[in-house]
Every structure is written in C-alpha cells, then in structure tokens.
Design a protein around this motif. Sequence first.
Motif, PDB file in Angstrom:
ATOM      1  N   ALA A 323       0.741  -1.275   0.006  1.00 46.02           N
ATOM      2  CA  ALA A 323      -0.040   0.056   0.112  1.00 46.02           C
ATOM      3  C   ALA A 323       0.924   1.232  -0.112  1.00 46.02           C
ATOM      4  CB  ALA A 323      -0.959   0.135   1.094  1.00 46.02           C
ATOM      5  N   LEU A 324       1.959   1.444   0.673  1.00 48.46           N
ATOM      6  CA  LEU A 324       2.838   2.505   0.853  1.00 48.46           C
ATOM      7  C   LEU A 324       3.440   2.515  -0.500  1.00 48.46           C
ATOM      8  CD1 LEU A 324       4.659   4.410   1.820  1.00 48.46           C
ATOM      9  CD2 LEU A 324       6.347   2.688   2.727  1.00 48.46           C
ATOM     10  N   ALA A 325       3.786   1.490  -1.226  1.00 50.10           N
ATOM     11  CA  ALA A 325       4.566   1.715  -2.746  1.00 50.10           C
ATOM     12  C   ALA A 325       3.365   2.358  -3.505  1.00 50.10           C
ATOM     13  CB  ALA A 325       4.892   0.375  -3.184  1.00 50.10           C
ATOM     14  N   PHE A 326       2.163   1.840  -3.550  1.00 47.23           N
ATOM     15  CA  PHE A 326       1.098   2.236  -4.487  1.00 47.23           C
ATOM     16  C   PHE A 326       0.917   3.888  -4.259  1.00 47.23           C
ATOM     17  CE2 PHE A 326      -2.853   3.277  -5.971  1.00 47.23           C
ATOM     18  CZ  PHE A 326      -3.053   2.608  -6.932  1.00 47.23           C
ATOM     19  N   PHE A 327       0.824   4.501  -2.822  1.00 44.78           N
ATOM     20  CA  PHE A 327       0.583   5.605  -2.436  1.00 44.78           C
ATOM     21  C   PHE A 327       1.699   6.562  -2.896  1.00 44.78           C
ATOM     22  CE2 PHE A 327      -2.895   4.030   0.244  1.00 44.78           C
ATOM     23  CZ  PHE A 327      -3.850   4.398  -0.244  1.00 44.78           C
ATOM     24  N   HIS A 328       3.169   5.952  -2.712  1.00 44.70           N
ATOM     25  CA  HIS A 328       4.232   6.705  -3.277  1.00 44.70           C
ATOM     26  C   HIS A 328       4.266   6.889  -4.869  1.00 44.70           C
ATOM     27  CE1 HIS A 328       8.427   7.603  -3.571  1.00 44.70           C
ATOM     28  NE2 HIS A 328       8.397   7.079  -4.766  1.00 44.70           N
ATOM     29  N   GLU A 329       3.547   6.046  -5.607  1.00 42.56           N
ATOM     30  CA  GLU A 329       3.364   6.253  -6.908  1.00 42.56           C
ATOM     31  C   GLU A 329       2.282   7.206  -7.280  1.00 42.56           C
ATOM     32  OE1 GLU A 329       5.507   4.357  -9.607  1.00 42.56           O
ATOM     33  OE2 GLU A 329       6.180   5.468  -7.885  1.00 42.56           O
ATOM     34  N   VAL A 330       1.212   7.300  -6.344  1.00 41.81           N
ATOM     35  CA  VAL A 330       0.109   8.142  -6.307  1.00 41.81           C
ATOM     36  C   VAL A 330       0.650   9.533  -6.062  1.00 41.81           C
ATOM     37  CG1 VAL A 330      -1.921   9.095  -5.479  1.00 41.81           C
ATOM     38  CG2 VAL A 330      -1.768   6.509  -5.706  1.00 41.81           C
ATOM     39  N   GLN A 371       9.804  -3.891  -4.701  1.00 48.61           N
ATOM     40  CA  GLN A 371      11.132  -3.927  -3.874  1.00 48.61           C
ATOM     41  C   GLN A 371      12.183  -2.951  -4.303  1.00 48.61           C
ATOM     42  OE1 GLN A 371      12.353  -6.363  -1.911  1.00 48.61           O
ATOM     43  NE2 GLN A 371      14.449  -5.595  -1.683  1.00 48.61           N
ATOM     44  N   ARG A 372      12.481  -2.613  -5.597  1.00 51.39           N
ATOM     45  CA  ARG A 372      13.322  -1.319  -5.841  1.00 51.39           C
ATOM     46  C   ARG A 372      12.875  -0.071  -5.320  1.00 51.39           C
ATOM     47  NH1 ARG A 372      13.451  -3.930 -10.890  1.00 51.39           N
ATOM     48  NH2 ARG A 372      12.029  -2.416 -11.706  1.00 51.39           N
ATOM     49  N   LEU A 373      11.308   0.214  -5.457  1.00 47.20           N
ATOM     50  CA  LEU A 373      10.809   1.556  -5.021  1.00 47.20           C
ATOM     51  C   LEU A 373      10.884   1.540  -3.401  1.00 47.20           C
ATOM     52  CD1 LEU A 373       7.385   2.856  -6.290  1.00 47.20           C
ATOM     53  CD2 LEU A 373       8.072   2.817  -3.756  1.00 47.20           C
ATOM     54  N   LEU A 374      10.712   0.524  -2.735  1.00 47.44           N
ATOM     55  CA  LEU A 374      10.528   0.666  -1.265  1.00 47.44           C
ATOM     56  C   LEU A 374      12.016   0.771  -0.718  1.00 47.44           C
ATOM     57  CD1 LEU A 374       7.933  -1.907  -0.508  1.00 47.44           C
ATOM     58  CD2 LEU A 374       7.749   0.584  -0.248  1.00 47.44           C
ATOM     59  N   SER A 379      14.526   3.638   2.475  1.00 47.42           N
ATOM     60  CA  SER A 379      15.719   2.723   3.069  1.00 47.42           C
ATOM     61  C   SER A 379      15.932   2.896   4.444  1.00 47.42           C
ATOM     62  CB  SER A 379      17.061   2.733   2.210  1.00 47.42           C
ATOM     63  OG  SER A 379      17.404   4.490   2.474  1.00 47.42           O
ATOM     64  N   ASN A 380      15.534   3.899   4.964  1.00 45.89           N
ATOM     65  CA  ASN A 380      15.250   4.096   6.272  1.00 45.89           C
ATOM     66  C   ASN A 380      14.310   3.414   7.338  1.00 45.89           C
ATOM     67  OD1 ASN A 380      13.244   5.516   5.308  1.00 45.89           O
ATOM     68  ND2 ASN A 380      13.681   7.513   6.299  1.00 45.89           N
ATOM     69  N   LEU A 381      13.649   2.724   6.579  1.00 49.69           N
ATOM     70  CA  LEU A 381      12.618   1.861   7.117  1.00 49.69           C
ATOM     71  C   LEU A 381      13.095   0.416   6.939  1.00 49.69           C
ATOM     72  CD1 LEU A 381       9.118   3.395   5.842  1.00 49.69           C
ATOM     73  CD2 LEU A 381      10.470   4.102   8.088  1.00 49.69           C
ATOM     74  N   PHE A 382      13.138  -0.036   5.713  1.00 50.37           N
ATOM     75  CA  PHE A 382      13.434  -1.418   5.343  1.00 50.37           C
ATOM     76  C   PHE A 382      14.840  -1.802   5.108  1.00 50.37           C
ATOM     77  CE2 PHE A 382       9.380   0.142   3.364  1.00 50.37           C
ATOM     78  CZ  PHE A 382       8.629  -0.322   4.165  1.00 50.37           C
ATOM     79  N   LYS A 383      15.251  -2.754   5.861  1.00 53.90           N
ATOM     80  CA  LYS A 383      16.673  -3.062   6.060  1.00 53.90           C
ATOM     81  C   LYS A 383      17.020  -4.437   5.246  1.00 53.90           C
ATOM     82  CE  LYS A 383      17.788   0.711   8.079  1.00 53.90           C
ATOM     83  NZ  LYS A 383      18.369   1.727   7.271  1.00 53.90           N
TER      84      LYS A 383
END
Length: 522
Positions: A323-330, A371-374, A379-383
């Motif tokens: 959902a975060l990736a989708f809203f980033h693209e929005v 994967q690439r987008l997030l 990167s500060n969220l997903f390690k």
Amino acid sequence: MSLVSTDQAKADTQKYDLVFVWDKDLNSVLDYKEELETLFEPDTSKHLKIVKRDNQYGVIYDCNASLQAILKVIVKHGAVLQEAGLDQAFAVQDKGYHELFNVSYGYGPNLDAMKKNYQIIYTYLGKSVGKDLYIEQDEKENYMLVYRRNGDRSSTLVVAKRHGRLLRKKGIKTTITEELNNQVVYGESTYLHGEEEIQPASKNEEIAVLPTITAQQTPSLVVLRPEKLKVAIHGNAAKALTPEAIAPVTKPPKTTAELSKASNSHIEKKIERYIKQLRKKGKIRGDEKTGWMVYDLNRDISLVDINADQTFQAASMIKPFLALAFFHEVRQGRLIYGPESRRKMEAMIQRSSNSATNWVMRQIGGPATCQRLLTRHYSNLFKQLHIVEYIPQGGRTYRNKALPSDYIRFLRALWNKELPNSKEIRRLMSLPGRDRLYYGTPIPQGTLVYNKTGTTAHLCGDMGILAPKTKNSERFPYAIVGIIERSSRPSNYKQWMQSRGGVIRQVSTLVYEDLKKKHTLL
C-alpha cells in the motif's frame, strides 16, 4: 421400481453442503473461516457460513447441491485446500444443524445514517455489544447495522427485544437476522479511528499550504495536493512545481541503529520466560523460531527486541508495505487512487485478498519494482525487505521476507504521519477483522487498533499499533509485532494456527498488563 433405482432417486433429491470444520470453540471456527476467505475468490467466499450442530460450530459452503454436484465441488476446492496445507472438506446433508442469528438495528442504502446510529448504540449499550457491532454491506449494496452475536434464534430474539426497549427513546428499532456472511465495512476500530481523525490535523499531513499575496489582495491560503497539482499561483506569476517540491518536510524515520532500546526491559524478560516455558512443554517445537518487538511510540523507545533483526517470511503482513508503494506512485502522479483502487486496497488489507494484492502489485510494476521502489525511497524503514513474488494460488507465499524491526519502523512512521497518504493507510488498517493483538484478549474496549495479520502453513503472525486509553483519557500508543515460523508444514494446520494465534494473543496480553501497571492504562 428396483431398490437400487429407488435409493438413487432418493439420493438425487437430497441436498448437500460442504463442511470445512467442526469445533466446539466459536472463535477458532471464526478464525478458520477468515483464513478460508483469503484462499477463495469472492464468489465462493460469500457462501461460507457459520452454523451450529449440538454443541459444535461449523464452517460450511452453503451450496444445497445434489450428491453428484457436491462431489465435483469437493474436488475443485480440494486442490486449493491441499495447496494451502488445510484439511480437506467433506459433504454433509443440508439438515441436522441450524443457522446462527444476529441482532439488527436497521437496513438501507444510507451509510451515513447507519454510522450515526452506530455511535448511539456503541455508547449506549456498552462494551458487551460494542466489540461485535458492525455495519455490513449486502449484494444489493444496502447496509445493515448488526450486533454479531452468532446465537440461536430464540436467545437472539430475547436480546433484540431487550435492546429494542433500551433504544426506543433513540428511535432505533431492533429485529433479528440470519448470519449471512455479508462484507463488513465498518466496526469498532473504524469508528474509533474516525473519532481520532476529527482532532486537528498534524503538521505532517500530506498537504502543502502556500500563501497567495498580490498588491490588491489580502493574504489567503491555497491547499495543494501533491498527487494532483502541478502549478501554484504566486501573485500573477505561475511557477511549475514537481511533487517533490511541494511534499511536506517531515522528520525522517529512525534507522535500525537509532531505535532506542530501554535497558533491562522487564516485559522482554517476561516474554522470554513465557516462550521458554512453551518450548519446555512442547507447545512450541524445536523447528519453530519466534520474533517479538514492542515499541513505545510516546517515548520513542523499544521495549521488546527479541530476534528483531532475523529474517522471517512476511506472508500477508507485507501487504501494508505494498500500500505504501502504491501511494508513493500516487504522490508522484504515476497512479490514481480512485474507486477501483480503493476497493482493491480494502480487499487487500481488510480481507487479505490475494487476487487484490496481485492487482496492486501489477499496477506498481510487479514484485521487483515494488522491491526497488521501497528499498530506494524508504531505505530508512526497510533493512532486509525481500519482495520477489506475486501471491501464488492457494496463498503459499514463502519467498517474500522482512525483519520484525522493518515492521516497527514502518508502524512508527505511520503513526507519526510520515508516509504518503498515512491517513488512508491507517484507515485501511483500522478496518475490522479478526486480529491477534486485541480481539480475543482482555485489552479493554475503546483501544485503537491498526494491524495486519499473516498466516501460511509455515507462519503465524501479526503486526500493528494498539492505542489504549489512560485513566486521564489520553492515548498510549505502542507498536507490537509477533511472529512464529516453522520449517515444516504442520500435520494439523487448523490446530497449529489456533495454538500459535493464541500464543501471540497471550504475548499481547502480557505486554498490555505490564504497560497498564506502569502507565495507568484503563
């Protein structure tokens, strides 16, 4: 007529349903039904019903088919169940059990009217009703306000009459209705979320406010929405703005090293002792690993950090990340969040629909693009995030992975409104469902809940935010993650899922009870 032909004729006239499970524990059966709904398409899921036979509850596929037809249904559903590691269903005659009933407080097309009555009933009838009070939507797109009691006809009628007397002065009439497995669109967590959102907007909301000043005008305000607006007017001059140029300045989420840890956390030791006792008794096997995190969002400090940086299968808990990736693209103007995408997003988060999840991933560009987008922009969220596959048929998603600390960083940013469309992600995660952090625990009614469960034949988990109230009527928010993963498939999936879900609920209870003593929670 021969005896054989007589028996055949009798069999042809009898009607059969499909039974997935019988159990004395209603909560276990409700959990199992929700799990089945993630496997089947909506046209099948809507026919799943809870029934009662003697002292047992069951999940049936209500198809009223002939014996020949039901055998075909068994084969069709059997492949899906086997793929997911669930027990096979079996045929039962359409008799010997009875429907369950709920109390109804109104029916019609006006959702806003239902919400107003929801507030009255929720505050007037108390906690025994509030946790199971829902607004449903049927196939005709009408709404029904119900207390999901799941009782027999006579006792539910008694309750309906009593509620009717209590609500008469409020102009609300009551009746009873069969449990129809309608789609739930509104519940306690949604109601509480809406009440909280009435509060003044946070400075981190996804809106930029720019002054418009000319020589002839007094100052005024222009509200800009990044995903839509390309131009802002400053006086008589037009200036092109990129989404990044008008994005709010927010405090970046902390990195792993910056997640502050409380020293000698009492609750962490308590959880470790509890899990150790379960292992000693054989209630958690040697091939099962667990991960637990609890994060105090008020003090910005970690209270529990057990295997927080070990990689676990993500299962459906990865869906809020999508959902975060989708809203980033929005926000970037590359996707539109309209009626269709809203329906898909609700199905993905609330009902954990795998087909809706794959639709969302396709809009973004597929698993690799997600994967690439997030990992690039967050990167500060997903390690240690790994999104490598669509959800396969049967829901056996074992290759997508994440860290327990990834969930905590995401939840922290979500609570602090630091993500694109944080408000909508919170709404989606507040839609009612059978979570493992609040539902079935003694945590008191009125607690805000934002969560996403995850279940496969190898994993049982939940991640979310709980915000109970203190005695001063303030919220005390904390994020909690519980994951149990095994290396092999259990011989009895239903029993394993029920047992491990109970462990997560017990850990959540331990956490709440510890915080209650220290922070005067209700």
